[in-house]
Design a protein around this motif. Sequence first.
Motif, short mmCIF file in Angstrom:
data_model
loop_
_atom_site.label_atom_id
_atom_site.label_comp_id
_atom_site.label_asym_id
_atom_site.label_seq_id
_atom_site.Cartn_x
_atom_site.Cartn_y
_atom_site.Cartn_z
N UNK A 147 -13.62 8.41 3.39
CA UNK A 147 -13.56 7.52 2.15
C UNK A 147 -12.05 7.28 1.75
N UNK A 148 -11.42 7.86 2.95
CA UNK A 148 -9.84 8.00 2.54
C UNK A 148 -8.82 6.79 3.32
N UNK A 149 -8.01 6.26 2.89
CA UNK A 149 -7.10 5.44 3.62
C UNK A 149 -5.39 5.73 3.54
N UNK A 150 -4.79 5.09 3.98
CA UNK A 150 -3.28 5.65 3.91
C UNK A 150 -2.77 6.99 4.21
N UNK A 151 -3.29 7.16 5.42
CA UNK A 151 -3.00 8.82 5.96
C UNK A 151 -1.59 8.98 6.38
N UNK B 93 -2.03 19.25 8.64
CA UNK B 93 -2.46 19.07 7.21
C UNK B 93 -1.96 17.78 7.10
N UNK B 94 -3.01 16.92 6.54
CA UNK B 94 -2.52 15.51 6.23
C UNK B 94 -2.99 15.18 4.87
N UNK B 95 -2.29 14.29 4.29
CA UNK B 95 -2.17 13.84 2.93
C UNK B 95 -2.86 12.42 2.94
N UNK B 96 -3.73 12.03 2.03
CA UNK B 96 -4.23 10.74 2.22
C UNK B 96 -4.68 10.22 0.81
N UNK B 97 -4.60 8.87 0.58
CA UNK B 97 -5.40 8.29 -0.70
C UNK B 97 -6.78 7.83 -0.49
N UNK B 98 -7.39 8.18 -1.62
CA UNK B 98 -8.73 8.14 -1.53
C UNK B 98 -9.22 6.56 -1.86
N UNK B 99 -10.03 6.10 -1.07
CA UNK B 99 -10.58 4.86 -1.50
C UNK B 99 -11.71 4.37 -2.02
N UNK B 100 -13.06 5.06 -1.51
CA UNK B 100 -14.34 5.19 -2.00
C UNK B 100 -15.15 6.25 -1.49
N UNK B 101 -16.33 6.51 -2.15
CA UNK B 101 -16.99 7.54 -1.83
C UNK B 101 -16.81 8.82 -2.31
N UNK B 102 -17.19 9.94 -1.64
CA UNK B 102 -17.09 11.21 -1.89
C UNK B 102 -15.68 11.78 -1.81
N UNK C 44 0.95 -1.07 -0.14
CA UNK C 44 -0.13 -0.09 -0.05
C UNK C 44 0.93 1.16 0.03
N UNK C 45 0.58 2.37 -0.44
CA UNK C 45 1.05 3.67 -0.63
C UNK C 45 1.14 4.13 0.64
N UNK C 46 2.11 4.59 1.24
CA UNK C 46 2.31 5.36 2.56
C UNK C 46 2.61 6.80 2.10
#
Length: 123
Positions: free
Chosen positions: A109-113, A94-103, A1-3
């Motif tokens: 809807x985000x994971x990989x925070x 401020x956080x960057x995250x990868x979208x998984x599902x939903x809006x 998974x992306x981190x």
Amino acid sequence: QVQPVESGGGLVQAGGSLRLSCAASGRTFSGNIMGWFRQAPGKEREFVAAIAWSDGSIRYADSVKGRFTISRDDATNTVTLQTNSLKTEDTGVYYCAGHIRGAVTNAIGYGYWGQGTQVTVSS
């Protein structure tokens, strides 16, 4: 998974600018929608901006339109958030995250925070 790994936060006076970066550790961001969120003390995490890696489509929160710019760099596998004309209400982690599902505007809807980077805007 992306981190994701964020950097670039700091202390700045109102009206100033900061350039936040989100680099990928592990896999690349390719094929993902990457989002920036922020969280002020005592408040819920809120959407700031998102960019689709595939076609570059972008979405901004109304509160940052015209002041913040999100971009991606394929060569360095980095998502950047250029923040200009900062206001005290922009203060937060401020956080960057990868979208998984939903809006794309919903943090659920985000994971990989990432671990977050602190932005403090003084008056």
